[in-house]
Design an enzyme around this catalytic site. Structure first.
Site, PDB file in Angstrom:
ATOM      1  CG  ASP A 218      -1.743   0.940   1.401  1.00  0.00           C
ATOM      2  OD1 ASP A 218      -2.746   0.789   0.388  1.00  0.00           O
ATOM      3  OD2 ASP A 218      -2.125   1.923   2.220  1.00  0.00           O
ATOM      4  CD  GLU A 269      14.692 -14.434   5.236  1.00  0.00           C
ATOM      5  OE1 GLU A 269      13.554 -14.853   5.708  1.00  0.00           O
ATOM      6  OE2 GLU A 269      15.163 -13.379   5.769  1.00  0.00           O
TER       7      GLU A 269
HETATM    8  C1  GLC Z   1      -4.059   3.123  -0.815  1.00  0.00           C
HETATM    9  C2  GLC Z   1      -5.339   2.149  -0.573  1.00  0.00           C
HETATM   10  C3  GLC Z   1      -6.483   3.052  -0.236  1.00  0.00           C
HETATM   11  C4  GLC Z   1      -6.088   3.692   1.189  1.00  0.00           C
HETATM   12  C5  GLC Z   1      -4.832   4.401   1.035  1.00  0.00           C
HETATM   13  C6  GLC Z   1      -4.421   4.490   2.454  1.00  0.00           C
HETATM   14  O1  GLC Z   1      -4.301   3.828  -1.682  1.00  0.00           O
HETATM   15  O2  GLC Z   1      -5.728   1.506  -1.843  1.00  0.00           O
HETATM   16  O3  GLC Z   1      -7.804   2.253  -0.041  1.00  0.00           O
HETATM   17  O4  GLC Z   1      -7.298   4.777   1.629  1.00  0.00           O
HETATM   18  O5  GLC Z   1      -3.885   3.596   0.366  1.00  0.00           O
HETATM   19  O6  GLC Z   1      -3.893   3.649   3.297  1.00  0.00           O
END
Ligand code: GLC
Ligand code: CA
Length: 565
Positions: A218, A269
């Site tokens: 993310d 790993e």
């Molecule tokens: C990314 C995710 C989104 C979230 C953001 C903060 O863009 O896809 O859904 O709100 O990160 O974590």
């Protein structure tokens, strides 16, 4: 270190230890709270996922990407994580997770989990410890705390705006503020802190040891930050958005290479090595940094997702991305829909002048009541054509739950039912992302459309009555439904897929895109308004995204063909 535990849950399954399985995988994104609810509390859960493994098998996907399932107060749909090494009790237990992964693996489906390293939730034990600790403490150094500004120190350290609106700084009552690039419930970690880095390595091993095959990372481009004073203004940061030399204080910095090199060492790993795909909203020329084999190995390319339904635009994007992955030896990633954007069946039905503002097609939903009409029929026809084209491209295809049903965006969720922080923090200006997160319809004629168990009508976001016509049982019974189109396409893709070569076929029509893949597999899409005649030499018809008569390819339609030899 942990190699002994690598494939315990793979034992006796049909998964071969192929280190390249990800290169051309069809990956199905599950947003767990909206997929299938096993106990009727209105929230989808891990048992729900396990119960639908046969559905995923019939659909024909190679892997599942599971959005966050960790304990969370849902300030941002689960992207606010309280504990990275546990399952949200509302979604199940670690034992349920083990059962789910065993069922997926036994069915030949890999599992990629979402990892959220830029920020935790404000309920994470470390953040609670930071709040309870004095300024300058080791506990505060795991996050980004700074003193307030102004004569009495009550002003935030800078005028930075958070992604969901409002200030990016939140006061904690003792003269300090903490940084949150997203919601206030999502304090940013300090990735210059060794403990933070080690804790994530621990988390990666924790899930890899449980048999997880990969990670979706993310906001992968945000972890490293330069907060040396004086902090630049928000306006300056916005202006710098386009820099491509790693000098932006918040995004896409060079130090990320070092962080992900450590992750790579952990992935390697394992046998086969764990894979990762970066969510990095960076300038396309910088994407290769995340996709490098010394880094995460693959990075999302959101270019098609942002494009109009246009032959020239598609072709340029495909060419650019094929060239881009060649730099690192990664493979391509294609995506039209996910949990952050307006579903593509709806996007493609918007009036042309409503564009795709905001990169995610939400401009048309902005409040004020001026919602433009959506041509649902055109949107679906284009979405089916675009998806069939995508499934013929070399590289991996990321599918978002419900797109295989041609599910439209739910545009009219009442304000009182909305959950997305974007809505609350904008405030009320941007309706946010709930419209693509409404629980899936499985059975037309059941309360909650079969999202919950028999008799349960609970659903954490309201489902519109028209969901019934998109229900799995309805589409299952209609031979040319979107569901059956995806099933056939995925099965054929498996049978036809060779290496990652793509050769354009010049058709003489600027509004038609045609390309050949190894083994005589061909895809032809008509982006125009008039029918296009498919020359006999293009091959025998295998599959069409819409009704087709003879050799006339109608507008907004894709066909797959196979040429002899
Ligand atoms: C990314 C995710 C989104 C979230 C953001 C903060 O863009 O896809 O859904 O709100 O990160 O974590
Ligand atoms: Ca549930």
């Amino acid at each position: 270190m942990t190699t002994a535990a690598t494939s315990t849950s793979d034992a006796g399954t049909v998964l071969a230890a192929d280190p390249n399985w990800w290169r051309q995988a069809a990956v199905y994104q599950i947003y767990p709270r909206s997929f299938a609810d096993s106990n009727g509390d209105g929230i989808g859960d891990l048992e729900g996922v396990t119960s639908r493994v046969p559905y995923l098998v019939e659909l024909g996907v190679d892997a599942v990407w599971l959005s966050p399932f960790y304990p969370s107060a849902l300030a941002d749909g689960g992207y606010d994580v309280d504990d990275y090494r546990d399952v949200d009790p509302k979604l199940g237990t670690i034992a349920d997770f083990d059962e789910m992964i065993a069922a997926l693996h036994a069915a030949g489906i890999r599992l990629i989990v979402d990892i959220v390293p830029n920020h935790s939730s404000n309920r994470h034990a470390w953040f609670q410890e930071a709040l309870a600790s004095p300024r300058g403490s080791a506990a505060r150094d795991r996050y980004i705390f700074r003193d307030g500004e102004g004569p009495d120190g009550t002003e935030p350290p800078s005028d930075w705006r958070a992604m969901f609106g409002g200030s990016a700084w939140e006061p904690v009552g003792d003269g300090q503020f903490y940084l949150h690039l997203f919601a206030p419930e999502q304090p940013d970690f300090n990735w210059a802190n060794r403990e933070v880095r080690d804790d994530f390595l621990h988390t990666l091993r924790f899930w890899a040891d449980r048999g997880v095959d990969g990670f979706r990372v993310d906001v992968a481009h945000a972890l490293a930050k330069d907060l040396t004073y004086p902090l630049r203004s928000h306006a300056e940061l916005e202006k710098m958005r386009l820099v491509t030399d790693g000098s932006h204080p918040l995004w896409d910095r060079e130090e990320l290479d070092e962080i992900y090199a450590e992750w790579r060492a952990v992935f390697d790993e394992y046998d086969p090595p764990r894979i990762a795909v970066a969510e990095a909203w960076v300038e396309p020329s910088r994407r290769h940094r995340y996709a490098a084999p010394t880094s995460l190995g693959q990075a999302f390319n959101f270019d098609l997702l942002r494009a109009d339904f246009d032959a020239d635009e598609f072709r340029a994007i495909i060419d650019h991305n094929i060239a881009s992955v060649a730099v690192t030896g990664s493979s391509n990633t294609w995506v039209f829909s996910n949990h952050d954007v307006v579903r593509h069946a709806t996007r493609y039905g918007l009036p042309a002048d409503h564009g795709r503002e905001g990169a995610v097609g939400r401009g048309w939903l902005l409040s004020g009541g001026a919602t433009p009409p959506v041509d649902a029929e055109l949107g679906l026809r284009r979405a089916r054509a675009a998806s069939l084209l995508m499934l013929a491209l070399p590289g991996s295809a990321y599918l978002y739950q419900g797109e295989e049903l041609g599910l439209p965006e739910v545009a009219d969720i009442p304000d009182a039912a909305r959950r997305d922080p974007t809505f609350f923090r904008s405030p009320g200006v941007d309706v946010g992302r709930d419209g693509c997160r409404v629980p899936l319809p499985w059975i037309a004629d059941a309360p909650s459309f079969g999202f919950g168990p028999a008799g349960s009508d609970a659903s954490h976001l309201p489902q519109p009555s028209w969901f019934s016509s998109f229900a799995v049982d309805v589409e299952d019974a209609v031979p040319d439904s979107t569901l059956n189109l995806y099933r056939r396409a995925l099965a054929l893709r498996h049978a036809l897929q060779g290496d990652e070569a793509l050769t354009w076929i010049e058709t003489g029509a600027a509004f038609v895109l045609a390309f050949a893949r190894p083994g005589g597999w061909r895809s032809v899409t008509n982006f125009g308004d008039a029918p296009f005649t498919l020359a006999d030499g293009l091959g025998e018809l295998l599959l069409a995204s819409g009704p087709i008569e003879g050799r006339a390819l109608p507008p907004a339609t894709t066909v797959w063909l196979r040429a002899a030899g």
